[in-house]
Design an enzyme around this catalytic site. Structure first.
Site, PDB file in Angstrom:
ATOM      1  N   LYS A  49       9.831 -16.774 -34.747  1.00 56.96           N
ATOM      2  CA  LYS A  49       9.790 -15.503 -34.030  1.00 56.96           C
ATOM      3  C   LYS A  49      10.079 -14.422 -35.059  1.00 56.96           C
ATOM      4  CE  LYS A  49      11.902 -12.721 -30.411  1.00 56.96           C
ATOM      5  NZ  LYS A  49      13.066 -12.529 -29.518  1.00 56.96           N
ATOM      6  N   TYR A 104      14.138 -17.673 -36.162  1.00 60.02           N
ATOM      7  CA  TYR A 104      14.292 -16.331 -35.601  1.00 60.02           C
ATOM      8  C   TYR A 104      14.658 -15.386 -36.737  1.00 60.02           C
ATOM      9  CZ  TYR A 104      15.757 -12.912 -31.991  1.00 60.02           C
ATOM     10  OH  TYR A 104      15.870 -11.823 -31.179  1.00 60.02           O
TER      11      TYR A 104
END
Length: 300
Positions: A162, A134
């Protein structure tokens, strides 16, 4: 693990007295499954993990696992300021047999690239599960750069990232330099560009309340390879994305969920609820979006 499709970072409903509403949470999960999203993320920013106790975070993950029951992949967030905290949540994710974990940089500490790598590798060692990295520098204070990727190159569990920096150049570099890592869009108004660069995954908070419209964009770009249709859908979605990014993101996602018939409740301090005018604007934008996307899909 394959992260193809729409992965929804599920909201965590609250009751009127500010407690976690597990019955409403179960309804949220069932709604997402019925809406045919491709995976569910628990304990992310949209789920307000930062406002929950450790016990609440573990219980939310357990409830999600129980409700999903293997029908969809479950990704559990491990975010924490201390590496020890993230390791703890990774161990819990392993115990409840989550399908993957979400691992970001520790916020506030401003670690170096090698320190971010050490953090990620420690979390990986604790869970041994597929990892979606992330990269969210506006929240974490640091970005995952070249030195970081060099340091984690040998970690076989890192399957996806992500990418939420909002910097298009990072998307280009990821697609070019790290083809073995599946890219997931984490910056909503760039979804079309992500798909054009080969991404097949989108972690999108708006899919909590308009999942079908998000799925329509994914299918147009990734499945049908029809970017003319994709551009039209993306254009229809941009006004909503502008509203969501106006300063009360989680509150807007939760109210959107309420408009879809779900019980979402409010938010915990320091966040404050939407004003009536903000609710009205959100409702109007959603109605127009749904009408426009339905017309585009029908015409195609």
């Amino acid at each position: 693990m394959n992260f193809d499709g729409i992965f929804t970072p599920a909201i965590t409903p609250l009751s009127a007295d500010g407690q976690l509403d597990y019955s409403a949470f179960s309804d949220v999960i069932e709604y997402l499954i019925e809406s045919r999203v491709h995976g569910i993320v628990i304990g992310g920013s949209t789920g307000e993990y930062y406002a929950h106790t450790a016990e609440e975070r573990v219980e939310v993950a357990k409830r999600a696992k129980e409700v999903i029951g293997g029908r969809l992949p479950l990704v559990v967030g491990t975010g924490g300021i201390r590496t020890e905290d993230s390791v703890y949540f990774a161990e819990k994710a392993k115990t409840l047999e989550a399908d993957a974990i979400l691992v970001g940089s520790p916020p506030y500490a401003l670690p170096t690239q090698k320190e971010i790598a050490a953090h990620v590798l420690a979390v990986d060692k604790a869970a041994g599960l597929p990892i979606m990295l992330y990269n969210y520098p506006s929240r974490m204070g640091v970005a995952m750069g070249d030195e970081f990727f060099q340091a984690i190159a040998g970690c076989k569990n890192i399957a996806a990232i992500k990418e939420s920096s909002g910097e298009m150049s990072r998307l280009h570099r990821l697609a070019h330099a790290h083809p073995q890592i599946q890219i997931s869009c984490g910056w909503d108004d760039q979804a079309l560009e992500f798909f054009a660069w080969g991404a097949r995954s989108w972690v999108c908070a708006g899919s909590n309340f308009i999942p079908r419209e998000h799925i329509a964009l994914y299918e147009a770009c990734v499945i049908e390879k029809n970017f003319d249709k994709g551009r039209r859908i993306m254009s229809a979605m941009l006004p909503l994305m502008d509203v969501l990014e106006s300063g009360k993101f989680v509150q807007s996602i939760k109210h959107g969920s309420e408009l879809s018939g779900l019980r979402a409740g409010g938010v915990r301090a320091p966040l404050q609820p939407l004003e009536p005018c903000e609710k009205d604007e959100l409702k109007s934008v959603i109605k127009t979006l749904q009408s426009n996307v339905a017309r585009i899909v029908e015409e195609a």
